[in-house]
Write an enzyme that holds these catalytic residues in place. Sequence first.
Site, short mmCIF file in Angstrom:
data_model
loop_
_atom_site.label_atom_id
_atom_site.label_comp_id
_atom_site.label_asym_id
_atom_site.label_seq_id
_atom_site.Cartn_x
_atom_site.Cartn_y
_atom_site.Cartn_z
N PHE A 35 -3.90 -5.41 8.28
CA PHE A 35 -3.56 -4.36 7.56
C PHE A 35 -2.10 -3.78 7.27
O PHE A 35 -1.42 -4.18 8.43
CB PHE A 35 -4.51 -3.17 7.78
N GLN B 140 0.36 9.93 -0.86
CA GLN B 140 0.46 8.68 -0.74
C GLN B 140 0.20 7.85 -2.30
O GLN B 140 -0.81 8.05 -2.76
CB GLN B 140 -0.47 8.12 0.21
N HIS C 153 -0.62 4.33 -3.38
CA HIS C 153 -1.11 3.06 -2.95
C HIS C 153 -0.49 2.00 -3.80
O HIS C 153 -0.06 1.96 -5.13
CB HIS C 153 -2.47 2.86 -3.29
N LEU D 118 -8.61 1.16 -7.40
CA LEU D 118 -7.91 0.67 -6.24
C LEU D 118 -8.36 -0.98 -6.35
O LEU D 118 -9.40 -1.47 -6.29
CB LEU D 118 -8.46 1.20 -4.96
N GLU E 107 -6.00 -3.24 0.07
CA GLU E 107 -5.19 -3.60 1.03
C GLU E 107 -5.73 -4.74 1.63
O GLU E 107 -4.77 -5.59 1.94
CB GLU E 107 -4.72 -2.88 1.84
N ARG F 150 2.68 1.27 3.30
CA ARG F 150 2.33 1.77 1.67
C ARG F 150 3.56 2.02 1.13
O ARG F 150 3.96 1.69 -0.09
CB ARG F 150 1.22 2.41 1.71
N HIS G 263 -3.07 8.26 -4.13
CA HIS G 263 -4.34 7.49 -3.77
C HIS G 263 -4.74 8.71 -2.43
O HIS G 263 -6.02 8.72 -2.23
CB HIS G 263 -4.00 6.07 -3.06
N ARG H 170 0.25 7.58 5.57
CA ARG H 170 -1.08 6.98 6.27
C ARG H 170 -1.13 5.44 6.03
O ARG H 170 -0.55 4.92 5.08
CB ARG H 170 -2.04 7.63 5.50
C1 LIG Z 1 -10.60 3.69 -3.83
C2 LIG Z 1 -10.42 4.10 -2.41
C3 LIG Z 1 -10.41 3.16 -1.13
C4 LIG Z 1 -10.33 3.64 -0.13
N1 LIG Z 1 -10.34 2.62 0.68
C5 LIG Z 1 -9.93 3.04 2.23
C6 LIG Z 1 -10.13 1.98 3.38
O1 LIG Z 1 -10.41 0.94 3.17
N2 LIG Z 1 -9.73 2.48 4.58
C7 LIG Z 1 -9.41 3.82 4.97
O2 LIG Z 1 -9.19 4.02 5.90
N3 LIG Z 1 -9.47 4.85 3.74
C8 LIG Z 1 -9.74 4.47 2.49
N4 LIG Z 1 -9.71 5.16 1.60
C9 LIG Z 1 -9.41 6.72 1.85
C10 LIG Z 1 -10.63 7.25 2.37
O3 LIG Z 1 -11.72 6.54 1.73
C11 LIG Z 1 -11.03 8.89 2.18
O4 LIG Z 1 -9.85 9.41 2.57
C12 LIG Z 1 -12.07 9.24 2.97
O5 LIG Z 1 -13.16 8.60 2.91
C13 LIG Z 1 -12.30 10.72 2.61
O6 LIG Z 1 -13.52 11.24 3.10
P1 LIG Z 1 -13.89 12.71 3.28
O7 LIG Z 1 -15.28 12.95 3.91
O8 LIG Z 1 -12.87 13.42 3.59
O9 LIG Z 1 -14.12 13.19 1.80
P2 LIG Z 1 -15.05 12.44 0.54
O10 LIG Z 1 -15.63 11.35 1.03
O11 LIG Z 1 -14.21 12.53 -0.79
O12 LIG Z 1 -16.04 13.56 0.43
C14 LIG Z 1 -15.76 14.74 -0.10
C15 LIG Z 1 -17.20 15.74 -0.14
O13 LIG Z 1 -16.70 17.05 -0.45
C16 LIG Z 1 -17.73 17.54 -1.47
N5 LIG Z 1 -17.17 18.53 -2.04
C17 LIG Z 1 -15.78 18.55 -2.40
N6 LIG Z 1 -15.35 19.70 -3.33
C18 LIG Z 1 -16.62 20.59 -3.17
C19 LIG Z 1 -16.98 21.70 -3.61
N7 LIG Z 1 -16.25 22.47 -4.13
N8 LIG Z 1 -18.28 22.44 -3.17
C20 LIG Z 1 -19.11 21.49 -2.70
N9 LIG Z 1 -18.79 20.21 -2.11
C21 LIG Z 1 -17.40 19.77 -2.48
C22 LIG Z 1 -18.02 16.29 -2.50
O14 LIG Z 1 -19.26 16.65 -3.01
C23 LIG Z 1 -18.21 15.11 -1.16
O15 LIG Z 1 -19.41 15.21 -0.81
C24 LIG Z 1 -9.82 5.01 0.31
C25 LIG Z 1 -9.87 5.83 -0.73
C26 LIG Z 1 -10.18 5.63 -1.99
C27 LIG Z 1 -9.91 6.34 -3.10
#
Ligand SMILES: Cc1cc2nc3c(=O)[nH]c(=O)nc-3n(C[C@H](O)[C@H](O)[C@H](O)COP(=O)(O)OP(=O)(O)OC[C@H]3O[C@@H](n4cnc5c(N)ncnc54)[C@H](O)[C@@H]3O)c2cc1C
Length: 569
Positions: A125, A238, A240, A250, A253, A284, A348, A383
């Site tokens: 990566f 960031q 991407h 997306l 990578e 990135r 991203h 990141r």
């Molecule tokens: C398309 C894409 C591909 C990616 N690929 C990678 C990868 O391969 N490797 C890597 O390391 N990272 C990757 N990332 C980044 C990574 O996936 C995310 O940063 C990470 O999954 C975020 O997880 P999280 O649990 O913090 O938030 P999320 O998974 O976004 O969860 C947020 C939660 O909060 C809840 N929520 C939000 N606001 C409220 C509210 N007001 N009230 C109640 N609930 C709420 C939502 O319902 C959800 O359940 C990628 C990101 C994207 C967008």
Amino acid sequence: MRRVGLNGRVIAEHDVLVVGAGLAGMRAAIAAHDAGADVALVSKLHPTRSHSGAAEGGINAALGNNAADSPESHAFDTVKGSDYLGDQDAIEIFADEAPGDIYELERWGCIFSRDENGRIAQRPFGAASSPRAIYSADITGHVLLQVCYEQLMKRALRVYEEFYAWKLVSDGDRCVGVISWDLLRGGLKSIGAKTVILATGGAGRLYAGTTNAYACTGDGAVMALHAGVPLKDLEFMQFHPTTLFPSGILITEGCRGEGGTLLNAEGERFMERYAPQKLELASRDVVSRSEQTEIDAGRGVNGSVLLDLRHLGRERIVSRLPGTREVTLTFLGIDPINEPIPVRPGAHYHMGGVDTDVDGRTVLGGLYAAGEVACVSVHGANRLGGNSLMETITFGRRAGAAAAEEALGQPARPVPEGAERDAERELGELLDRTAGERPWSIRDELARSMHENFGLFRREEQMQSQIEIVAGLRERYRSVLVEDKGSVFNTDLTQALELGSLLDLAACMLEPGLAREESRGAHSRPDDFPERDDENFLRHSLVTWENGEPELGWKPVTVTKWQPAARTY
Ligand SMILES: Cc1cc2nc3c(=O)[nH]c(=O)nc-3n(C[C@H](O)[C@H](O)[C@H](O)COP(=O)(O)OP(=O)(O)OC[C@H]3O[C@@H](n4cnc5c(N)ncnc54)[C@H](O)[C@@H]3O)c2cc1C
């Protein structure tokens, strides 16, 4: 007129309440439960619809399965990738604990792709010195999310699903609960808790071109901000390098990890000029800026560059990158086996977020944060791919354990009635309004102007003008009109509330952006401050909310082993 009853009232009390049910929220809830606490989650989406499920390429841990690797090496790559703004104590914990967390996920049932010897496979990566990204083809986030949800169900944890968390409730110096809007039934519902963990994900919807889902609106960060908690390093968003033209979906990578190359309109592999050693696998920020430079110089193709996978061959593309192929076929009719994919940089990942320590603790008693909403800070100014999924797991687990320990030593405190009354009054004013501006026009203007004026390259004049634009949009938001007055799935209302979060967050990003007179990681000022300035800016920005406006402060970076050095790839 309004048909909905607000009825703010306490419906439950728990030791630990987790806001957000993506990877960070679920991992935190599991850890808090296993530490003996009574735990529940609040989520505006069903847990498996959380945006973590969109993650594709991989999750980083120094298992050393396919080449020599070590946590020390992972930590150094992360420090260098962060352009030395990451806190090195947090990064060392992160790299040391990541392998154990991966084996635990595997024991829980994560099916990771394998190498020819049957061990967990690891792919290269960006900016990683060894192949370190563990993956499940190119649907890694989906697999992790399903497995964590199984663990949640196994423990029979309560999820307040389709609850939109709106406000944190504090009683003096402690957070004592959360007020939410019940999406399914309508009405405000308060849930009391001895400790609360914010895990609400990112805020990519601030930008017109983004890989983020509609739900990524920065709600949790703004809830913390309004409760008096500082937000850290918000200027670092960031971009991407490979988002599909024109939709912004997306393209992982992992494509470049598997050997994909980037070409300009002349067929030149232009990364040879910008990052002669790491080429497409430079960090990135470097790759995105190189692409944009090519596009701006007229060597792009319709505002994009081309990601070429053809030389990988059918078998490798089909087995390692099936999701990518499906996306390009569905959205552009392009089969990467035969044709290159048009890609361009897109918003991203937000490196900034709620300021926490290494256990997710904030300055407000009882309030924690983990995952993308938090800023521990592991990612600093940039990141590395694969580090975010790992952060959700490692720091989600740590935050859950710490929040449980604190909760179990605390008496319950009731949610003060005044908080509910205030929330009811505020929401009532919004719903009772019969004339005003619809949210979508403000939202679209915000996203378009942020992309234009506070995107990949930043210029003083544009940032100044964006501060005025956001101030104007915030003023217009005061008379925003919610036309739907109903109580069942009133998405008109929740979109208006989300817009409020986006606007306040944008205001908080611009202040440190303008004040950071240097180029570091994702914050690039090519015209006036093209170099990194460690003497004046090797520090975190901290924004607090004073009388409804952002106020800027700073905080030192923790350096343990690695002194800042020039960053080349
Ligand atoms: C398309 C894409 C591909 C990616 N690929 C990678 C990868 O391969 N490797 C890597 O390391 N990272 C990757 N990332 C980044 C990574 O996936 C995310 O940063 C990470 O999954 C975020 O997880 P999280 O649990 O913090 O938030 P999320 O998974 O976004 O969860 C947020 C939660 O909060 C809840 N929520 C939000 N606001 C409220 C509210 N007001 N009230 C109640 N609930 C709420 C939502 O319902 C959800 O359940 C990628 C990101 C994207 C967008």
